[in-house]
Design a protein around this motif. Structure first.
Motif, PDB file in Angstrom:
ATOM      1  N   GLY A 138       0.820  -1.208   0.000  1.00  0.00           N
ATOM      2  CA  GLY A 138       0.000   0.000   0.000  1.00  0.00           C
ATOM      3  C   GLY A 138       0.855   1.259   0.000  1.00  0.00           C
ATOM      4  O   GLY A 138       0.441   2.314   0.476  1.00  0.00           O
ATOM      5  N   ASP A 139       2.053   1.166  -0.563  1.00  0.00           N
ATOM      6  CA  ASP A 139       3.024   2.258  -0.565  1.00  0.00           C
ATOM      7  C   ASP A 139       2.807   3.146  -1.787  1.00  0.00           C
ATOM      8  O   ASP A 139       3.544   3.084  -2.765  1.00  0.00           O
ATOM      9  CB  ASP A 139       4.428   1.658  -0.557  1.00  0.00           C
ATOM     10  CG  ASP A 139       5.524   2.694  -0.450  1.00  0.00           C
ATOM     11  OD1 ASP A 139       5.219   3.903  -0.352  1.00  0.00           O
ATOM     12  OD2 ASP A 139       6.700   2.282  -0.475  1.00  0.00           O
ATOM     13  N   GLU A 140       1.792   3.983  -1.723  1.00  0.00           N
ATOM     14  CA  GLU A 140       1.447   4.844  -2.854  1.00  0.00           C
ATOM     15  C   GLU A 140       2.536   5.870  -3.162  1.00  0.00           C
ATOM     16  O   GLU A 140       2.690   6.294  -4.300  1.00  0.00           O
ATOM     17  CB  GLU A 140       0.113   5.534  -2.592  1.00  0.00           C
ATOM     18  CG  GLU A 140      -1.053   4.562  -2.559  1.00  0.00           C
ATOM     19  CD  GLU A 140      -2.373   5.237  -2.251  1.00  0.00           C
ATOM     20  OE1 GLU A 140      -2.453   6.487  -2.339  1.00  0.00           O
ATOM     21  OE2 GLU A 140      -3.317   4.507  -1.922  1.00  0.00           O
ATOM     22  N   ALA A 141       3.289   6.270  -2.150  1.00  0.00           N
ATOM     23  CA  ALA A 141       4.349   7.259  -2.357  1.00  0.00           C
ATOM     24  C   ALA A 141       5.469   6.721  -3.254  1.00  0.00           C
ATOM     25  O   ALA A 141       6.182   7.496  -3.886  1.00  0.00           O
ATOM     26  CB  ALA A 141       4.930   7.696  -1.010  1.00  0.00           C
ATOM     27  N   THR A 142       5.626   5.423  -3.331  1.00  0.00           N
ATOM     28  CA  THR A 142       6.676   4.817  -4.156  1.00  0.00           C
ATOM     29  C   THR A 142       6.206   4.574  -5.584  1.00  0.00           C
ATOM     30  O   THR A 142       7.022   4.548  -6.509  1.00  0.00           O
ATOM     31  CB  THR A 142       7.132   3.483  -3.525  1.00  0.00           C
ATOM     32  OG1 THR A 142       7.660   3.755  -2.236  1.00  0.00           O
ATOM     33  CG2 THR A 142       8.178   2.782  -4.356  1.00  0.00           C
TER      34      THR A 142
END
Length: 170
Positions: A138-142
């Motif tokens: 769930g790492d949307e920033a990546t």
């Protein structure tokens, strides 16, 4: 003042298969080089990183090859301000490795290395693997920097459209 890197000297870039590579030392030195990469010193940094790539590929050490590619790829994703420098680094590494392979073919017509385990083939697996990992965390920033770095590698011809098709379906 930092100590000089222990990169194989240019005249000893090729290593015989029997010489092992200290992966931890290589990654530590590689990270140090990548920390210092700028537009001003890119040629010097690329020369040293490229020598590592040639040494790793010549040694045939899959663990070292994976560590080398993962370190560069992760930096390209995590440091979007210098993404173009990391893409240029990848382009130069591929060019230098192709030159090294070509030189070996002149000496040994049947020398092909391992076409299934090269810098390029490992790099081509990274976008899908890393995207799946970022999505599952769930790492949307990546995700956006990962897509941007992947797109730049695609534009420069390092990746092929087939390498990125799975990304488009996510």
């Amino acid at each position: 003042s930092s100590s000089p890197e222990q990169v194989p000297p240019p005249d000893k870039a090729w290593r015989p298969w029997s010489v092992s590579i200290d992966i931890q030392r290589m990654v530590r030195e590689l990270c140090g080089l990548l920390n210092r990469i700028t537009k001003v010193n890119i040629d010097a940094v690329v020369d040293k990183v490229s020598r590592w790539a040639v040494a790793v590929e010549a040694a045939g050490n899959n663990g070292a090859l994976d560590a080398l590619v993962q370190t560069i790829f992760a930096r390209g994703v995590r440091d979007p301000t210098r993404m173009e420098l990391y893409v240029a680094l990848c382009v130069r590494i591929v060019d230098d490795l192709e030159g090294e392979r070509s030189a070996w073919k002149k000496v040994d017509l049947y020398h092909v290395g391992n076409p299934l385990r090269s810098f390029e083939t490992v790099l081509r697996l990274m976008p899908n693997t890393e995207l799946q990992s970022a999505v599952s965390r769930g790492d949307e920033a990546t995700i956006f920097p990962l897509l941007a770095f992947t797109a730049e590698l695609l534009v420069q011809g390092i990746l092929y459209i087939e390498d990125t098709q799975e990304i488009l379906s996510v």
